[in-house]
Write a protein that holds these residues in place. Structure first.
Motif, PDB file in Angstrom:
ATOM      1  N   UNK B 192      23.928 -22.782 -50.417  1.00 49.10           N
ATOM      2  CA  UNK B 192      25.064 -23.004 -49.540  1.00 49.10           C
ATOM      3  C   UNK B 192      24.683 -24.067 -48.521  1.00 49.10           C
ATOM      4  N   UNK B 193      25.459 -25.113 -48.422  1.00 47.00           N
ATOM      5  CA  UNK B 193      25.070 -26.171 -47.476  1.00 47.00           C
ATOM      6  C   UNK B 193      24.990 -25.687 -46.024  1.00 47.00           C
ATOM      7  N   UNK B 194      25.719 -24.606 -45.707  1.00 53.12           N
ATOM      8  CA  UNK B 194      25.667 -24.113 -44.334  1.00 53.12           C
ATOM      9  C   UNK B 194      24.254 -23.724 -43.925  1.00 53.12           C
ATOM     10  N   UNK B 215      27.245 -25.371 -34.501  1.00 51.50           N
ATOM     11  CA  UNK B 215      28.476 -24.622 -34.759  1.00 51.50           C
ATOM     12  C   UNK B 215      29.597 -25.547 -35.193  1.00 51.50           C
ATOM     13  N   UNK B 216      29.719 -26.674 -34.487  1.00 53.91           N
ATOM     14  CA  UNK B 216      30.758 -27.636 -34.873  1.00 53.91           C
ATOM     15  C   UNK B 216      30.544 -28.116 -36.298  1.00 53.91           C
ATOM     16  N   UNK B 217      29.290 -28.432 -36.585  1.00 49.40           N
ATOM     17  CA  UNK B 217      29.004 -28.933 -37.930  1.00 49.40           C
ATOM     18  C   UNK B 217      29.337 -27.886 -38.980  1.00 49.40           C
ATOM     19  N   UNK B 218      29.056 -26.622 -38.658  1.00 49.77           N
ATOM     20  CA  UNK B 218      29.363 -25.550 -39.612  1.00 49.77           C
ATOM     21  C   UNK B 218      30.861 -25.453 -39.848  1.00 49.77           C
ATOM     22  N   UNK B 219      31.590 -25.582 -38.733  1.00 51.96           N
ATOM     23  CA  UNK B 219      33.049 -25.514 -38.874  1.00 51.96           C
ATOM     24  C   UNK B 219      33.575 -26.649 -39.741  1.00 51.96           C
ATOM     25  N   UNK B 220      33.011 -27.824 -39.506  1.00 54.03           N
ATOM     26  CA  UNK B 220      33.409 -28.977 -40.320  1.00 54.03           C
ATOM     27  C   UNK B 220      33.109 -28.735 -41.794  1.00 54.03           C
ATOM     28  N   UNK B 236      22.998 -31.739 -49.315  1.00 58.11           N
ATOM     29  CA  UNK B 236      22.430 -32.507 -48.208  1.00 58.11           C
ATOM     30  C   UNK B 236      23.376 -33.620 -47.757  1.00 58.11           C
ATOM     31  N   UNK B 237      24.101 -34.213 -48.726  1.00 56.69           N
ATOM     32  CA  UNK B 237      25.037 -35.268 -48.352  1.00 56.69           C
ATOM     33  C   UNK B 237      26.141 -34.747 -47.444  1.00 56.69           C
ATOM     34  N   UNK B 238      26.675 -33.582 -47.808  1.00 53.66           N
ATOM     35  CA  UNK B 238      27.736 -32.992 -46.998  1.00 53.66           C
ATOM     36  C   UNK B 238      27.240 -32.652 -45.601  1.00 53.66           C
ATOM     37  N   UNK B 239      26.029 -32.086 -45.564  1.00 48.34           N
ATOM     38  CA  UNK B 239      25.466 -31.732 -44.264  1.00 48.34           C
ATOM     39  C   UNK B 239      25.328 -32.963 -43.400  1.00 48.34           C
ATOM     40  N   UNK B 240      24.854 -34.039 -44.035  1.00 44.98           N
ATOM     41  CA  UNK B 240      24.674 -35.264 -43.266  1.00 44.98           C
ATOM     42  C   UNK B 240      25.976 -35.714 -42.644  1.00 44.98           C
TER      43      UNK B 240
END
Lengths: 187, 606
Positions: B192-194, B215-220, B236-240
Motif C-alpha cells: 500500500x503506498x500509504x 497527513x495531507x499527503x495521505x489524504x491526497x 513510489x511514484x504516487x508517493x512522490x
C-alpha cells in the motif's frame, strides 16, 4: 465464444506463433543473398524472412527449423508457413513441410468495466499475482489450460495460450471472476 | 550386551565392565574384548568452571566424512558445504539488514526463508546475492515494513573481493522474489503506498510539520486511489507526487530533484502523475476545501481515458476518409450498371428459375420472387452496390487498388456463372458456383489432406507471387556486395578462427573443444558377430548388478546343447550353492531344445 451474458466480448487474436521443420539442411547464406525481404544474423545463426501477404516474420535456422510469427489466425499461420516453404523450395532446397504446430496464440480482449486489481488478487491467491513495482497488470495463470491472462485495471486483457480454443476458454473462465471485482466505467 | 559364547571354554557367563571397557569370561577368565566403544555422553570442564558435553553437533542430513577427525583445533574449519553456505548467508543477511535498519526478528525470519529456499533447491542457478535480497524483501513484505525494492538493488557483497556495490536489477530481483513466494507458498500482501509516506516524509526533513505534511499527503493519496490512478503504478511514484503537492501546500519548497532522490523514480514519471492528478476534478479545489470536502465522483483510470481519446481521434479520421470514398463509390456504381446491362444475356421462361439460385448465392437475397428478369437485375445491382459498399468500408486503409480489381472482376463473373447454369442441373450449378466465384476473385482455399508425409501441398500458393520474393542475378550480386561489407567484422573473426584452428592442427596441439555432453561415458565400441556375443561383451563391460554371477551366465551361453532339465533338477534339490540356484533363475528360455518330449510346463516357466 460468448460468455453467458448479454454482452458479446470481442476476442481479437493479434499474434499466432507456429513452428515447422523442413527436414533438410538449409544454407543460410544462399537464402540471405537471394531472398528479397531477408535479414541475416550470423552471430545468432539465423535468417529472418518477412512475407507480405500474410504478414509473417519467419526465423530460419540452418537445421531446417523455422518459427513463424505475426499471423492473425491459425489458418493464416499455416498458409504463410507453406508459402515460406515454397519460397525455399524455389531457391533450390529440397524442403518438406513437416511437423507444423501452432505453439502460441496471443489475443486481446476488452471488458466493458474496470477492475479492482487488488481485490481480484486477494480473492484469487495464489493463482493470480500482482506486483505493481514490476508490471502494471495482474497475472493469472490457468495451469489446466496452460494459459496466462494479464489483467489491466482498465479492463483490458491479454491472453496467451497454445491454441485459439484455449484462449477462448480462458476468457470464459475468467469473466465471472472479473465480474465480481468490477468497477463500472463512466464514459 | 548380548551374551556370547566364550571361545575358550564355551561358557556363556560374560562380564562386561562399561567403566573399564572390558568383556571378560567368568568361567575361564579370558578377556574377550577390551576398549569397547561405548555410546555415552562425556563431560569436560570449561574455562569458567562449568562443564560442557564433549562432541560436535552433526546435522541429520550431513555427510558422514569429517575431515578434521582427530586433529582439528579450530571448530570452524572443515565443516561441510551446506553449513558453510548457511553461515555465509547469515552473515550477508545481517550486513544488509543493519544497513536497512531491520530488527533482529526480521533478520531471523529472512534466514529461515533462506534455509527453506535451500531445501527446495531454489538457490541453484541463481546468484546467492539475489536469493538473499529476495528473502529479505519477502520478510519486509510479510511484516509490512515500508521498503521498496530500490534499496535492495544496491547490495554490497561481502566476499573475498574488495567491497563493491552489486547493483541487482530490480526486475531480476522481482522475478526471484515471485518464484520464492510461490514455492514457499507465502502470500505476500499487496503493498500500500500509504505505508511509504511516513518514511519518505522523514527523509525529506519537514521538521516540526512532518506529521501534518504526512497527513495531507495521505489524504491526497487516498484521493488518488479513488480516482483510479494507483492501480498498476509504482507506489513510489504516487508517493512522490503526493508528497510534492503536500509540501507545496504547506509552503515547503521541495524541488522535483530532491523528491526524486528520495523516492527513486524519474522526473518524467513524476510529471506524468502530476498531470494525471491535474485532470481529476479534485485538483480544482482550494486547499481548505480539499481538507474538508471529499468529492464523491470517481474517475476512470487515466490509461483508459487516454485510450478513449485516441479512439475518438481515429474515428474522426475514418469518417473523413469514408466521405471521400463514398463519392468514388457512386462513380463505380454507374460504371457497373452500364457493364451489367451490356454483358448479361436476357433470360426468360424456364431459365428464370435457374437464375434464382444465382441470386441466392451471390447477394443474400432470399426474398426475390420476381418472375421478370429485368426487375431482378435491378435488385441485384442494388445488392451488389451494397455489398461493395460494405467491402470498401472494411478495407479503407489497406489499399484501394485491390478493391478496384475486385469490382472489375465482378461484371465478367456474371458471364461464366450463368453459362454453367444453362448447361447442368441446378444442384450442380449450386455446387459449381462457389468454385467459379473463388477462382475469379482470386481467393485461396485450404486443403486438409496434406502434411501427413511431409510433402508440401502447393494448393493455393501463388507461384508468381513467390517469384517476386527471389532476386535475379544482378540483384544477387549487389546484395552480396552489400552484405559482405556490412558483415566484414564478423567474417574477419571467422577467418581468423579458421586460421587458428588450422595452425593448431598442424602443430598437433589442436584440442577440439566441443561442448561436453555430461553423462556420456566413453567406452570402446563392441565388435561381436552374434547377438549373444554382443550381450556377453556388454555385460562384461557394464556390470549391471553385483548380485549376478556372470561367469555362470556365460557358461549357459557357451553350452547351449546341455538341456536345462538336469539344471532345474539340481536347483530343486534345495542345495544352497548360489551359482546353481542362479542358473535356475536366469535360465534362458531360448536354450530349451524343443522336442516332443519336453513337457509344456518347462516351457511355461520363464
Amino acid at each position: 465464444m460468448e460468455p453467458s451474458n448479454d454482452v458479446a466480448l470481442d476476442i481479437i487474436i493479434t499474434n499466432v506463433v507456429a513452428v515447422f521443420r523442413t527436414r533438410c539442411h538449409l544454407n543460410l547464406r544462399t537464402i540471405a543473398l537471394e531472398g528479397v525481404n531477408v535479414i541475416y544474423k550470423p552471430e545468432y545463426g539465423k535468417v529472418l524472412m518477412k512475407l507480405r501477404k500474410p504478414r509473417i516474420t519467419a526465423s530460419i535456422w540452418s537445421s531446417g527449423k523455422i518459427i513463424c510469427t505475426g499471423a492473425t489466425s491459425e489458418e493464416e499461420a499455416k498458409q504463410g508457413a507453406r508459402r515460406l516453404a515454397r519460397t525455399l523450395q524455389k531457391l533450390g532446397f529440397k524442403v518438406r513441410f513437416a511437423d507444423f504446430k501452432v505453439v502460441n496464440v496471443l489475443a486481446v480482449c476488452s471488458m466493458p468495466f474496470a477492475i479492482r486489481l487488488i481485490d481480484f488478487t486477494k480473492k484469487n491467491r495464489p493463482i493470480a499475482s500482482y506486483e505493481p513495482e514490476l508490471h502494471p497488470a495482474a497475472t493469472y495463470r490457468i495451469k489446466t489450460l496452460k494459459a496466462t491472462i494479464q489483467i489491466f485495471s482498465t479492463g483490458s486483457l491479454t491472453v496467451t495460450g497454445p491454441n485459439v480454443q484455449t484462449v477462448a476458454t480462458a476468457v470464459e473462465h475468467i469473466y465471472p471472476l472479473l465480474f465480481e471485482c468490477q468497477k463500472p466505467l463512466r464514459k | 550386551m548380548s551374551s556370547r559364547v566364550c571361545k575358550n571354554c564355551g561358557g556363556t557367563d560374560i562380564d562386561v565392565d562399561q567403566a573399564r571397557g572390558d568383556a571378560v569370561c567368568m568361567g575361564c577368565g579370558s578377556v574377550l574384548e577390551d576398549n569397547i566403544i561405548v555410546s555415552e555422553v562425556q563431560f569436560m570442564e570449561t574455562g569458567g568452571g562449568g562443564s560442557s558435553a564433549v562432541g560436535q553437533f552433526v546435522a541429520g542430513d550431513a555427510s558422514g566424512r569429517n575431515p578434521t577427525f582427530g586433529e582439528g583445533f579450530y571448530t570452524g574449519v572443515g565443516r561441510e558445504s551446506r553449513a558453510q553456505t548457511l553461515q555465509n548467508g547469515r552473515r550477508q543477511i545481517n550486513t544488509l539488514g543493519h544497513q536497512l535498519q531491520l530488527n533482529q526478528h526480521c533478520l531471523d525470519t529472512a534466514f529461515n526463508f533462506y534455509k527453506m529456499a535451500m531445501c527446495k533447491n531454489l538457490t541453484r542457478g541463481r546468484k546467492v546475492v539475489h536469493v538473499l535480497a529476495a528473502c529479505l524483501y519477502l520478510v519486509c513484505r510479510t511484516e509490512g515494513t515500508p521498503l521498496t525494492m530500490a534499496p535492495f538493488s544496491c547490495f554490497s557483497a561481502l566476499n573475498s573481493l574488495p567491497r563493491f556495490p552489486l547493483q541487482v536489477n530490480v526486475y531480476v530481483l522481482g522475478k526471484t522474489f515471485l518464484t520464492l513466494a510461490r514455492e514457499l507458498c507465502i502470500n505476500a500482501p499487496a503493498i500500500d503506498p500509504c505505508l511509504y509516506i511516513p518514511r519518505f516524509a522523514h527523509m525529506l526533513e519537514f521538521g516540526e510539520k512532518n506529521h501534518e505534511v504526512s497527513m495531507t499527503a495521505l489524504r491526497l493519496l487516498q484521493r488518488m486511489k479513488r480516482d483510479w490512478m494507483h492501480t498498476g503504478r509504482r507506489p513510489s511514484g504516487l508517493c512522490g507526487a503526493a508528497l510534492l503537492v503536500a509540501a507545496r501546500m504547506h509552503e515547503f519548497r521541495r524541488t522535483i530533484k530532491e523528491i526524486i532522490s528520495v523516492v527513486k523514480v524519474c522526473e518524467a514519471t513524476l510529471r506524468k502523475r502530476l498531470n494525471e492528478f491535474e485532470d481529476t476534478p479534485t485538483s480544482q479545489l482550494t486547499i481548505e476545501e480539499f481538507m474538508r470536502v471529499d468529492l464523491d465522483q470517481e474517475c476512470d483510470p487515466p490509461s483508459f481515458t487516454d485510450g478513449q481519446r485516441k479512439k475518438r481521434l481515429k474515428l474522426e479520421e475514418l469518417e473523413k476518409k469514408i466521405g471521400e470514398v463514398q463519392g468514388e463509390i457512386h462513380e463505380y456504381q454507374d460504371e457497373i450498371e452500364m457493364e451489367l446491362e451490356q454483358s448479361r444475356p436476357k433470360l426468360r421462361g424456364i431459365y428464370a428459375s435457374y437464375a434464382k439460385t444465382d441470386i441466392d448465392d451471390d447477394d443474400d437475397d432470399d426474398d426475390v420472387s420476381l418472375p421478370d428478369w429485368e426487375e431482378r437485375e435491378e435488385e441485384e445491382l442494388k445488392d451488389v452496390a451494397e455489398h461493395l459498399n460494405r467491402d470498401l468500408c472494411d478495407q479503407l486503409i489497406s489499399g484501394e487498388e485491390e478493391e478496384r480489381e475486385g469490382k472489375e472482376e465482378r461484371p465478367p463473373r456474371r458471364g461464366p456463372s450463368l453459362a454453367s447454369l444453362l448447361g447442368p442441373m441446378p444442384t450442380a450449378a449450386s455446387l459449381g458456383l462457389p468454385e467459379s466465384i473463388s477462382k475469379c476473385i482470386g481467393e485461396e482455399k485450404e486443403n486438409d489432406g496434406d502434411t501427413e508425409n511431409g510433402e508440401l501441398d502447393l494448393n493455393g500458393i501463388d507461384d508468381d507471387e513467390i517469384e517476386l520474393y527471389i532476386l535475379n542475378d544482378k540483384e544477387v550480386k549487389v546484395k552480396t556486395e552489400l552484405w559482405l561489407k556490412q558483415n566484414e567484422d564478423y567474417l574477419k573473426e571467422q577467418k581468423e578462427k579458421q586460421e587458428r584452428i588450422a595452425k593448431e592442427k598442424e602443430l598437433g596441439i589442436y584440442k577440439e573443444r566441443k561442448p561436453k555432453i555430461s553423462g556420456s561415458k566413453k567406452r570402446a565400441p563392441i565388435h561381436a558377430s552374434t547377438a549373444d556375443e554382443a550381450i556377453e561383451k556388454m555385460l562384461e563391460q557394464k556390470k549391471i548388478s553385483t548380485k549376478i554371477n556372470y561367469d555362470i551366465l556365460k557358461e549357459l551361453n557357451v553350452k547351449p546343447s546341455t538341456s536345462p532339465a538336469p539344471q532345474t533338477a539340481e536347483s530343486l534339490k534345495g542345495a544352497t550353492p548360489g551359482a546353481q540356484r542362479l542358473t535356475g533363475r536366469y535360465r534362458k528360455p531360448a536354450n530349451v531344445p524343443l522336442s516332443l518330449g519336453t513337457p509344456l510346463s518347462t516351457l511355461g516357466k520363464r
